[in-house]
Design a protein around this motif. Structure first.
Motif, PDB file in Angstrom:
ATOM      1  N   ILE A   1      -3.633  17.619  -1.473  1.00 21.54           N
ATOM      2  CA  ILE A   1      -2.866  19.155  -1.718  1.00 21.54           C
ATOM      3  C   ILE A   1      -1.204  18.426  -1.278  1.00 21.54           C
ATOM      4  O   ILE A   1      -0.997  18.208  -0.685  1.00 21.54           O
ATOM      5  N   LEU A   2       0.130  18.610  -1.791  1.00 23.43           N
ATOM      6  CA  LEU A   2       0.910  17.700  -2.113  1.00 23.43           C
ATOM      7  C   LEU A   2       2.245  18.673  -3.156  1.00 23.43           C
ATOM      8  O   LEU A   2       1.384  19.496  -3.991  1.00 23.43           O
ATOM      9  N   PRO A   3       3.435  18.902  -2.186  1.00 27.08           N
ATOM     10  CA  PRO A   3       4.673  19.426  -2.702  1.00 27.08           C
ATOM     11  C   PRO A   3       4.759  18.420  -4.087  1.00 27.08           C
ATOM     12  O   PRO A   3       4.525  17.968  -3.650  1.00 27.08           O
ATOM     13  N   LYS A   4       5.770  19.528  -5.175  1.00 25.95           N
ATOM     14  CA  LYS A   4       6.369  19.304  -5.848  1.00 25.95           C
ATOM     15  C   LYS A   4       5.643  18.503  -7.383  1.00 25.95           C
ATOM     16  O   LYS A   4       5.804  19.096  -8.360  1.00 25.95           O
ATOM     17  N   MET A   5       4.931  17.733  -6.720  1.00 23.18           N
ATOM     18  CA  MET A   5       3.726  17.226  -8.003  1.00 23.18           C
ATOM     19  C   MET A   5       2.464  16.912  -7.087  1.00 23.18           C
ATOM     20  O   MET A   5       2.448  16.641  -6.257  1.00 23.18           O
ATOM     21  N   SER A   6       1.122  17.786  -7.697  1.00 24.70           N
ATOM     22  CA  SER A   6       0.061  18.342  -6.616  1.00 24.70           C
ATOM     23  C   SER A   6      -0.447  16.509  -6.766  1.00 24.70           C
ATOM     24  O   SER A   6      -0.991  15.946  -7.537  1.00 24.70           O
TER      25      SER A   6
ATOM     26  N   LEU B   1       5.680  13.781  -6.433  1.00 24.01           N
ATOM     27  CA  LEU B   1       6.798  13.003  -7.473  1.00 24.01           C
ATOM     28  C   LEU B   1       7.038  11.832  -6.722  1.00 24.01           C
ATOM     29  O   LEU B   1       7.165  11.114  -7.711  1.00 24.01           O
ATOM     30  N   GLU B   2       7.947  11.894  -5.503  1.00 27.30           N
ATOM     31  CA  GLU B   2       8.518  10.994  -4.645  1.00 27.30           C
ATOM     32  C   GLU B   2       7.146   9.612  -5.286  1.00 27.30           C
ATOM     33  O   GLU B   2       6.953   8.007  -5.297  1.00 27.30           O
ATOM     34  N   GLY B   3       5.786   9.866  -4.984  1.00 29.37           N
ATOM     35  CA  GLY B   3       4.446   9.042  -4.696  1.00 29.37           C
ATOM     36  C   GLY B   3       5.179   8.298  -6.354  1.00 29.37           C
ATOM     37  O   GLY B   3       4.854   7.520  -6.196  1.00 29.37           O
ATOM     38  N   TYR B   4       4.629   9.572  -7.141  1.00 26.14           N
ATOM     39  CA  TYR B   4       4.762   8.659  -8.699  1.00 26.14           C
ATOM     40  C   TYR B   4       5.547   8.016  -8.842  1.00 26.14           C
ATOM     41  O   TYR B   4       5.530   6.583 -10.063  1.00 26.14           O
ATOM     42  N   ASN B   5       7.337   7.935  -8.610  1.00 33.59           N
ATOM     43  CA  ASN B   5       7.577   7.392  -9.169  1.00 33.59           C
ATOM     44  C   ASN B   5       7.774   6.015  -9.340  1.00 33.59           C
ATOM     45  O   ASN B   5       8.120   5.081  -8.842  1.00 33.59           O
TER      46      ASN B   5
ATOM     47  N   ILE C   1       1.303  -1.215   0.100  1.00 34.65           N
ATOM     48  CA  ILE C   1       0.249   0.280   0.115  1.00 34.65           C
ATOM     49  C   ILE C   1       1.096   1.147  -0.457  1.00 34.65           C
ATOM     50  O   ILE C   1       2.024   1.987   0.835  1.00 34.65           O
ATOM     51  N   LEU C   2       0.693   2.206  -1.151  1.00 33.05           N
ATOM     52  CA  LEU C   2       1.708   3.245  -1.287  1.00 33.05           C
ATOM     53  C   LEU C   2       0.666   4.135  -0.505  1.00 33.05           C
ATOM     54  O   LEU C   2      -0.121   4.867  -0.730  1.00 33.05           O
ATOM     55  N   VAL C   3       1.078   5.427   0.188  1.00 35.26           N
ATOM     56  CA  VAL C   3       0.409   5.752   1.558  1.00 35.26           C
ATOM     57  C   VAL C   3       1.598   7.289   0.899  1.00 35.26           C
ATOM     58  O   VAL C   3       2.196   7.739   1.578  1.00 35.26           O
ATOM     59  N   ILE C   4       0.867   8.492   0.247  1.00 34.54           N
ATOM     60  CA  ILE C   4       1.705   9.006  -0.309  1.00 34.54           C
ATOM     61  C   ILE C   4       0.895  10.792  -0.170  1.00 34.54           C
ATOM     62  O   ILE C   4      -0.785  11.198  -0.238  1.00 34.54           O
ATOM     63  N   ASP C   5       1.001  11.010   1.051  1.00 40.97           N
ATOM     64  CA  ASP C   5       1.163  12.375   2.167  1.00 40.97           C
ATOM     65  C   ASP C   5       1.819  13.372   2.670  1.00 40.97           C
ATOM     66  O   ASP C   5       2.843  12.655   2.863  1.00 40.97           O
ATOM     67  N   ASP C   6       2.360  14.360   2.411  1.00 36.89           N
ATOM     68  CA  ASP C   6       3.244  15.096   2.493  1.00 36.89           C
ATOM     69  C   ASP C   6       2.562  15.347   4.463  1.00 36.89           C
ATOM     70  O   ASP C   6       4.182  16.130   5.317  1.00 36.89           O
ATOM     71  N   THR C   7       2.024  14.871   5.464  1.00 41.43           N
ATOM     72  CA  THR C   7       2.440  14.840   6.532  1.00 41.43           C
ATOM     73  C   THR C   7       2.893  13.401   7.239  1.00 41.43           C
ATOM     74  O   THR C   7       2.396  12.597   6.623  1.00 41.43           O
TER      75      THR C   7
ATOM     76  N   GLU D   1      -2.810  16.244 -10.117  1.00 41.12           N
ATOM     77  CA  GLU D   1      -1.531  16.256 -10.946  1.00 41.12           C
ATOM     78  C   GLU D   1      -0.781  14.590 -11.528  1.00 41.12           C
ATOM     79  O   GLU D   1      -1.087  13.571 -12.125  1.00 41.12           O
ATOM     80  N   VAL D   2      -1.206  14.134  -9.956  1.00 42.18           N
ATOM     81  CA  VAL D   2      -1.009  12.568  -9.782  1.00 42.18           C
ATOM     82  C   VAL D   2      -2.043  11.781 -10.642  1.00 42.18           C
ATOM     83  O   VAL D   2      -1.818  10.589 -10.715  1.00 42.18           O
ATOM     84  N   PHE D   3      -3.151  12.062  -9.901  1.00 36.82           N
ATOM     85  CA  PHE D   3      -4.719  11.168 -10.362  1.00 36.82           C
ATOM     86  C   PHE D   3      -4.682  11.283 -12.210  1.00 36.82           C
ATOM     87  O   PHE D   3      -4.441  10.351 -12.300  1.00 36.82           O
ATOM     88  N   GLN D   4      -3.899  12.682 -13.157  1.00 35.42           N
ATOM     89  CA  GLN D   4      -4.245  12.482 -14.238  1.00 35.42           C
ATOM     90  C   GLN D   4      -3.219  11.901 -14.182  1.00 35.42           C
ATOM     91  O   GLN D   4      -3.398  11.084 -15.560  1.00 35.42           O
ATOM     92  N   LYS D   5      -1.877  11.349 -14.438  1.00 35.19           N
ATOM     93  CA  LYS D   5      -0.591  10.704 -14.627  1.00 35.19           C
ATOM     94  C   LYS D   5      -1.482   9.016 -14.311  1.00 35.19           C
ATOM     95  O   LYS D   5      -1.725   8.520 -15.655  1.00 35.19           O
ATOM     96  N   ILE D   6      -1.969   8.683 -14.032  1.00 32.08           N
ATOM     97  CA  ILE D   6      -2.636   7.440 -13.180  1.00 32.08           C
ATOM     98  C   ILE D   6      -3.609   7.166 -14.379  1.00 32.08           C
ATOM     99  O   ILE D   6      -3.959   6.174 -14.857  1.00 32.08           O
TER     100      ILE D   6
END
Length: 193
Positions: free
Chosen positions: A55-60, A36-40, A5-11, A63-68
């Motif tokens: 709401i994330l830094p480097k890549m929102s 960005l780290e999450g998408y990689n 499970i990948l958790v992408i959160d700045d907190t 944006e990650v959702f759109q790439k997925i």
């Protein structure tokens, strides 16, 4: 191997909270502190579920959702979008959310598990819709009784068998996801007692 499970959160608190709420041993939790780290990690790890802050830094998260969604393989992965402000999500993606589950922050164990179950169900449903099989599960008998017309003729028995095989395979995948989900819920209920 455990499901990833990948958790992408700045907190950090949210990432740790998700890790602690999931049953130990059943899941390997990967963490990313920005989009960005999450998408990689999505690209390089075989993840079973993505939990994405909007709401994330480097890549929102948007944006990650759109790439997925733009990648036919990645969009099959169950997705939970998390945010403390649902209106920011609905501003970009109108409800009802058919490609992911929304989890409002802050959340508790029950809400987390419910969101994961729903995301897996939506992904299974989406996966069956995205396949080339034009027949829904449960329609096998109707197909056999009323063969699909191909170029003015009835479908051959080999075509029907191929479609039936696809239906059986999809149903097996759905049953497997249901079984995994039941195991997770049972384990969590045992830990809560």
């Amino acid at each position: 191997m455990a499901n990833k499970i990948l958790v992408i959160d700045d907190t950090t608190v949210v990432r740790v909270k998700v890790r602690e709420m999931l049953p130990p041993g059943n899941f390997e939790v990967l963490e990313a502190k920005d989009g960005l780290e999450g998408y990689n990690l999505i690209l390089h790890e075989k993840v079973s579920l993505i939990m994405l802050d909007f709401i994330l830094p480097k890549m929102s998260g948007w944006e990650v959702f759109q790439k997925i969604q733009a990648n036919s393989e990645l969009k099959k992965i169950p997705l939970v979008i998390m945010s403390g402000r649902k209106e920011e999500v609905t501003e970009k993606i109108p409800e009802p959310f058919e490609y992911f589950e929304f989890l409002n922050k802050p959340f508790d164990n029950r809400q987390l598990i419910t969101a994961i179950k729903s995301a897996m169900a939506k992904a299974a449903k989406k996966g069956s819709r995205d396949t080339a099989t034009p027949v829904a599960a449960g329609k096998t008998e109707a197909l056999a009784a009323n063969p699909v017309s191909t170029q003015g003729e009835g479908a051959s028995s080999s075509e029907i068998q191929a479609l039936n095989a696809k239906i059986v395979k999809m149903q097996a995948e759905i049953d497997s996801l249901k079984k995994q989900l039941t195991q997770v819920v049972t384990f969590i209920k045992q830990k809560i007692k």
